[in-house]
Design a protein around this motif. Sequence first.
Motif, PDB file in Angstrom:
ATOM      1  N   ASP A   1      80.547 -61.665  72.447  1.00  0.00           N
ATOM      2  CA  ASP A   1      80.076 -60.421  71.832  1.00  0.00           C
ATOM      3  C   ASP A   1      80.915 -60.072  70.606  1.00  0.00           C
ATOM      4  O   ASP A   1      80.378 -59.580  69.599  1.00  0.00           O
ATOM      5  N   TYR A   2      82.215 -60.313  70.707  1.00  0.00           N
ATOM      6  CA  TYR A   2      83.094 -60.011  69.566  1.00  0.00           C
ATOM      7  C   TYR A   2      82.656 -60.792  68.334  1.00  0.00           C
ATOM      8  O   TYR A   2      82.540 -60.228  67.234  1.00  0.00           O
ATOM      9  N   TRP A   3      82.411 -62.094  68.493  1.00  0.00           N
ATOM     10  CA  TRP A   3      82.039 -62.924  67.344  1.00  0.00           C
ATOM     11  C   TRP A   3      80.637 -62.571  66.848  1.00  0.00           C
ATOM     12  O   TRP A   3      80.365 -62.639  65.647  1.00  0.00           O
ATOM     13  N   LEU A   4      79.744 -62.195  67.754  1.00  0.00           N
ATOM     14  CA  LEU A   4      78.406 -61.787  67.331  1.00  0.00           C
ATOM     15  C   LEU A   4      78.468 -60.523  66.469  1.00  0.00           C
ATOM     16  O   LEU A   4      77.779 -60.397  65.458  1.00  0.00           O
ATOM     17  N   LEU A   5      79.324 -59.585  66.879  1.00  0.00           N
ATOM     18  CA  LEU A   5      79.427 -58.328  66.146  1.00  0.00           C
ATOM     19  C   LEU A   5      80.237 -58.463  64.865  1.00  0.00           C
ATOM     20  O   LEU A   5      79.893 -57.883  63.833  1.00  0.00           O
ATOM     21  N   SER A   6      81.332 -59.233  64.923  1.00  0.00           N
ATOM     22  CA  SER A   6      82.246 -59.268  63.783  1.00  0.00           C
ATOM     23  C   SER A   6      81.942 -60.377  62.792  1.00  0.00           C
ATOM     24  O   SER A   6      82.291 -60.278  61.616  1.00  0.00           O
ATOM     25  N   ALA A   7      81.292 -61.455  63.246  1.00  0.00           N
ATOM     26  CA  ALA A   7      81.062 -62.603  62.359  1.00  0.00           C
ATOM     27  C   ALA A   7      79.585 -62.857  62.082  1.00  0.00           C
ATOM     28  O   ALA A   7      79.189 -63.082  60.939  1.00  0.00           O
ATOM     29  N   ALA A   8      78.758 -62.860  63.107  1.00  0.00           N
ATOM     30  CA  ALA A   8      77.326 -63.123  62.901  1.00  0.00           C
ATOM     31  C   ALA A   8      76.680 -62.006  62.084  1.00  0.00           C
ATOM     32  O   ALA A   8      75.807 -62.248  61.249  1.00  0.00           O
ATOM     33  N   ASN A   9      77.130 -60.790  62.307  1.00  0.00           N
ATOM     34  CA  ASN A   9      76.622 -59.645  61.553  1.00  0.00           C
ATOM     35  C   ASN A   9      77.141 -59.701  60.111  1.00  0.00           C
ATOM     36  O   ASN A   9      78.354 -59.725  59.890  1.00  0.00           O
ATOM     37  N   PRO A  10      76.270 -59.733  59.104  1.00  0.00           N
ATOM     38  CA  PRO A  10      76.717 -59.808  57.701  1.00  0.00           C
ATOM     39  C   PRO A  10      77.671 -58.686  57.305  1.00  0.00           C
ATOM     40  O   PRO A  10      78.452 -58.833  56.369  1.00  0.00           O
ATOM     41  N   GLU A  11      77.615 -57.560  58.027  1.00  0.00           N
ATOM     42  CA  GLU A  11      78.505 -56.436  57.734  1.00  0.00           C
ATOM     43  C   GLU A  11      79.769 -56.480  58.578  1.00  0.00           C
ATOM     44  O   GLU A  11      80.637 -55.608  58.452  1.00  0.00           O
TER      45      GLU A  11
ATOM     46  N   LEU B   1      83.449 -57.554  60.209  1.00  0.00           N
ATOM     47  CA  LEU B   1      84.755 -57.739  59.582  1.00  0.00           C
ATOM     48  C   LEU B   1      85.107 -59.207  59.356  1.00  0.00           C
ATOM     49  O   LEU B   1      85.853 -59.536  58.431  1.00  0.00           O
ATOM     50  N   GLU B   2      84.588 -60.095  60.204  1.00  0.00           N
ATOM     51  CA  GLU B   2      84.957 -61.510  60.116  1.00  0.00           C
ATOM     52  C   GLU B   2      83.896 -62.364  59.422  1.00  0.00           C
ATOM     53  O   GLU B   2      84.084 -63.577  59.291  1.00  0.00           O
ATOM     54  N   HIS B   3      82.793 -61.755  58.983  1.00  0.00           N
ATOM     55  CA  HIS B   3      81.686 -62.556  58.451  1.00  0.00           C
ATOM     56  C   HIS B   3      82.108 -63.360  57.212  1.00  0.00           C
ATOM     57  O   HIS B   3      81.890 -64.576  57.141  1.00  0.00           O
TER      58      HIS B   3
END
Length: 323
Positions: free
Chosen positions: A140-150, A152-154
Amino acid sequence: MKRCVIWGTGQVGKAIIADLCNMPYEVVAYCSSNFEKYADKTVNGKRVVSPAELKEMCEKQRVDSILIGVIHKCHLKEIQDRISWDFPTGIEVITWQDEGFQEDLLDKTRKNFKGREHIWNVDFEKESEIWVNHFSEEIDYWLLSAANPEGLEHKNCQKRLKNTNFISSERIHPFLTNAMLLSNQFDLTEGSVVMDLGCGLVSKYGNILPTQQRINLLQVDALAPFYNKIVEKFFPGEKGDHSFGLFEFISGFFEKEFCDLILIDNALDHCIDPYRSIVECLYILKKGGRLHLFHRCSEALFEGYAGLHKWNIDSDVDSHLVM
């Protein structure tokens, strides 16, 4: 001894009481913003009070400190604002994230280890169950922070996917200095086998050395099937090339004396059993190979023991590894 109420009855609040042992705090109660859920109940043997009752306790000087034990910044700010607006002045308000408080905890941990012998004993079945129950939070962390273009990790993940340099520009001090030394310090050359174990969604390392020689870089993670799907779905044109492997059983996935270098970058704290994981890594290292650990001191403490953050990795005054 300061009389303390922990505001927060979730995972962080429940876990942090153990860290207060041998510190000048006596936990007299817990407080919950959702008091109705905890009415007539206890947490860690302590009664749960409402914010209104906690305010009354402060007014009657029955409480010296309020320790806010929540992980989400929005909830933390709500509680801090409420205390600032409604509660009497003079009450010490601290969070488990406060630098001074965490330094006190780290000092306590180091002192407890000094001059003592500890036998490593992990309830593997219990820790495995905890890991299984929480690994979805890492996804979930990677989906929210990286997969999401907005997220923090994208942008960081986009850069990592394009990066081919073993020394990536992302590796800032103190990691940059260490990364620059790796290829020379560990005699990496053309074809050297380097494993980024517990690499997360995308490795921070590339496969081309400063000498322009190519190494065989392997991205290995227990959540590899999920990470490959996320990369291919949310980063068009990219292909996930993670390999599946569990720290604690890594010798079952790779041959003896397989790797020249194993990198574990802030991931050992996620393990079911970090000691066993290190032993397994040593088995698949070549003679003369190296296991290199990059970790923030006491990562589980800094992350509030949330999700897979279950172990604190530290060093004692003699630079011995402490887990």
